[in-house]
Scaffold this motif. Sequence first.
Motif, mmCIF file in Angstrom:
data_model
loop_
_atom_site.group_PDB
_atom_site.id
_atom_site.type_symbol
_atom_site.label_atom_id
_atom_site.label_comp_id
_atom_site.label_asym_id
_atom_site.label_seq_id
_atom_site.Cartn_x
_atom_site.Cartn_y
_atom_site.Cartn_z
ATOM 1 N N GLN A 83 7.290 -4.281 10.112
ATOM 2 C CA GLN A 83 6.774 -4.620 11.436
ATOM 3 C C GLN A 83 5.898 -5.875 11.443
ATOM 4 N N VAL A 84 5.533 -6.403 10.281
ATOM 5 C CA VAL A 84 4.748 -7.644 10.260
ATOM 6 C C VAL A 84 5.632 -8.865 10.470
ATOM 7 N N LEU A 85 6.958 -8.678 10.461
ATOM 8 C CA LEU A 85 7.870 -9.785 10.706
ATOM 9 C C LEU A 85 7.952 -10.084 12.200
ATOM 10 N N GLY A 86 8.296 -11.316 12.534
ATOM 11 C CA GLY A 86 8.448 -11.688 13.927
ATOM 12 C C GLY A 86 9.679 -11.067 14.551
ATOM 13 N N ALA A 87 9.826 -11.236 15.855
ATOM 14 C CA ALA A 87 10.938 -10.633 16.597
ATOM 15 C C ALA A 87 12.288 -11.101 16.087
ATOM 16 N N ASN A 88 12.335 -12.288 15.541
ATOM 17 C CA ASN A 88 13.585 -12.836 15.011
ATOM 18 C C ASN A 88 13.571 -12.927 13.491
ATOM 19 N N GLY A 89 12.737 -12.083 12.883
ATOM 20 C CA GLY A 89 12.681 -12.050 11.426
ATOM 21 C C GLY A 89 11.768 -13.087 10.807
ATOM 22 N N GLU A 90 10.968 -13.786 11.640
ATOM 23 C CA GLU A 90 10.061 -14.786 11.089
ATOM 24 C C GLU A 90 9.070 -14.132 10.124
ATOM 25 N N VAL A 91 8.763 -14.827 9.052
ATOM 26 C CA VAL A 91 7.875 -14.311 8.009
ATOM 27 C C VAL A 91 6.473 -14.883 8.204
ATOM 28 N N PRO A 92 5.447 -14.048 8.172
ATOM 29 C CA PRO A 92 4.081 -14.561 8.361
ATOM 30 C C PRO A 92 3.614 -15.408 7.181
ATOM 31 N N ASP A 93 2.745 -16.362 7.491
ATOM 32 C CA ASP A 93 2.081 -17.127 6.435
ATOM 33 C C ASP A 93 0.909 -16.339 5.862
ATOM 34 N N SER A 94 0.299 -15.519 6.697
ATOM 35 C CA SER A 94 -0.852 -14.711 6.286
ATOM 36 C C SER A 94 -0.763 -13.331 6.936
ATOM 37 N N ILE A 95 -1.328 -12.346 6.262
ATOM 38 C CA ILE A 95 -1.387 -10.983 6.795
ATOM 39 C C ILE A 95 -2.819 -10.480 6.669
ATOM 40 N N LEU A 96 -3.363 -9.984 7.788
ATOM 41 C CA LEU A 96 -4.696 -9.383 7.797
ATOM 42 C C LEU A 96 -4.550 -7.869 7.801
ATOM 43 N N ILE A 97 -5.182 -7.201 6.832
ATOM 44 C CA ILE A 97 -5.123 -5.744 6.729
ATOM 45 C C ILE A 97 -6.522 -5.170 6.895
ATOM 46 N N PHE A 98 -6.711 -4.379 7.930
ATOM 47 C CA PHE A 98 -7.966 -3.644 8.122
ATOM 48 C C PHE A 98 -7.562 -2.190 8.322
ATOM 49 N N TYR A 99 -7.602 -1.417 7.228
ATOM 50 C CA TYR A 99 -6.884 -0.147 7.214
ATOM 51 C C TYR A 99 -7.561 0.820 6.258
ATOM 52 N N GLY A 100 -7.648 2.077 6.661
ATOM 53 C CA GLY A 100 -8.122 3.109 5.750
ATOM 54 C C GLY A 100 -9.178 4.034 6.314
ATOM 55 N N ILE A 101 -9.682 3.775 7.534
ATOM 56 C CA ILE A 101 -10.752 4.625 8.030
ATOM 57 C C ILE A 101 -10.254 6.038 8.331
ATOM 58 N N ASN A 102 -8.977 6.207 8.672
ATOM 59 C CA ASN A 102 -8.445 7.556 8.876
ATOM 60 C C ASN A 102 -8.248 8.280 7.543
ATOM 61 N N ASP A 103 -7.930 7.541 6.486
ATOM 62 C CA ASP A 103 -7.860 8.150 5.150
ATOM 63 C C ASP A 103 -9.239 8.694 4.772
ATOM 64 N N TYR A 104 -10.273 7.903 5.044
ATOM 65 C CA TYR A 104 -11.633 8.338 4.775
ATOM 66 C C TYR A 104 -12.014 9.527 5.669
ATOM 67 N N GLY A 105 -11.674 9.437 6.947
ATOM 68 C CA GLY A 105 -12.065 10.475 7.898
ATOM 69 C C GLY A 105 -11.409 11.814 7.635
ATOM 70 N N TRP A 106 -10.122 11.791 7.272
ATOM 71 C CA TRP A 106 -9.415 13.047 6.982
ATOM 72 C C TRP A 106 -9.673 13.537 5.558
ATOM 73 N N GLY A 107 -9.834 12.603 4.627
ATOM 74 C CA GLY A 107 -9.968 12.990 3.226
ATOM 75 C C GLY A 107 -8.638 13.162 2.527
ATOM 76 N N GLY A 108 -7.570 12.667 3.130
ATOM 77 C CA GLY A 108 -6.252 12.727 2.486
ATOM 78 C C GLY A 108 -5.160 13.158 3.440
ATOM 79 N N ALA A 109 -3.927 12.825 3.079
ATOM 80 C CA ALA A 109 -2.774 13.100 3.934
ATOM 81 C C ALA A 109 -2.509 14.604 4.090
ATOM 82 N N VAL A 110 -2.794 15.376 3.058
ATOM 83 C CA VAL A 110 -2.579 16.820 3.154
ATOM 84 C C VAL A 110 -3.495 17.412 4.218
#
Length: 300
Positions: A83-110
Amino acid sequence: MPRLISVIGDSISTFEGAIPTINRCFYYKGNASLTGVDAPADTWWMRAIDALGGELLANASYSGSMVEGSGFPAGSCMERAAQVLGANGEVPDSILIFYGINDYGWGGAVAQAQGRGTNVPVWFDLLGYPESEAGLAPDNAVELFEQAYSQMLSHLRDVAPNASIYCISLLPGRMAVHDKPDFCYSLRGKTLDEYNDAIARAARSQNCEFVDIRAFAYDYSSSDGTHPDAIGMQQLAAMVVAGIEGLDSPMQLDPARFDAATLFPECMRSERFCMKSDCIGCEFAENTGNKWSLVCNRMQ
């Protein structure tokens, strides 16, 4: 030509119409009265992209999703990476990831599966996970998170092999109505910074950049302790830009880009004010169950 920048994360990085229609959204015009975030231009990611002189290519964020999990919408699945690709398959030059607060909040996928969270990955057979209330994180929760984060980065490398990938550390939020810190730093027995250390290790293992905005030691303003309000979005953006540019503090940013003196008063300094090993059952914790909150009322 501006850099094409894509974003991947959870609810904090969503906005209606800016993410794939299949993805759950938190920020939209209808709740702007609660968050103060009225348009994509108000979000942390669009503010950061503009300040970096980039152009948004795609936003792959999904509200409520974790990095860890078995299949979509977990951040570690290939479908999310694509999903980080553009609508026509364009490839990003940079990717920003701000992710993980739900992993912390739940304490794991289980725990997310057993708690019947709204965004349990599709491959989980819930018959194998009897419904229960989330409690302490398992001993290997951070290890599993790190493995999932590394897998996510590997998939992102597969779809965008030459992109600069920025792994942004997690931050404590704060209720806008509170003038003192109120973050639960060890909600389920694993600290926020253990998760940040895992992000740093995963980033190194996949030759990605670790952007340690947590090191700036500021909270961000939020509508509920987790989701940034309009001011919090500006604070996050300023810290992300300062981190990417290698500054020692967001106070060093050009005032023409961010009014750091206003955004970061001394009262917004982070502080861990409770050293309990976990928050389960604590009278000051807002909620530690399946409707978890990261707000502690001890200082208020």
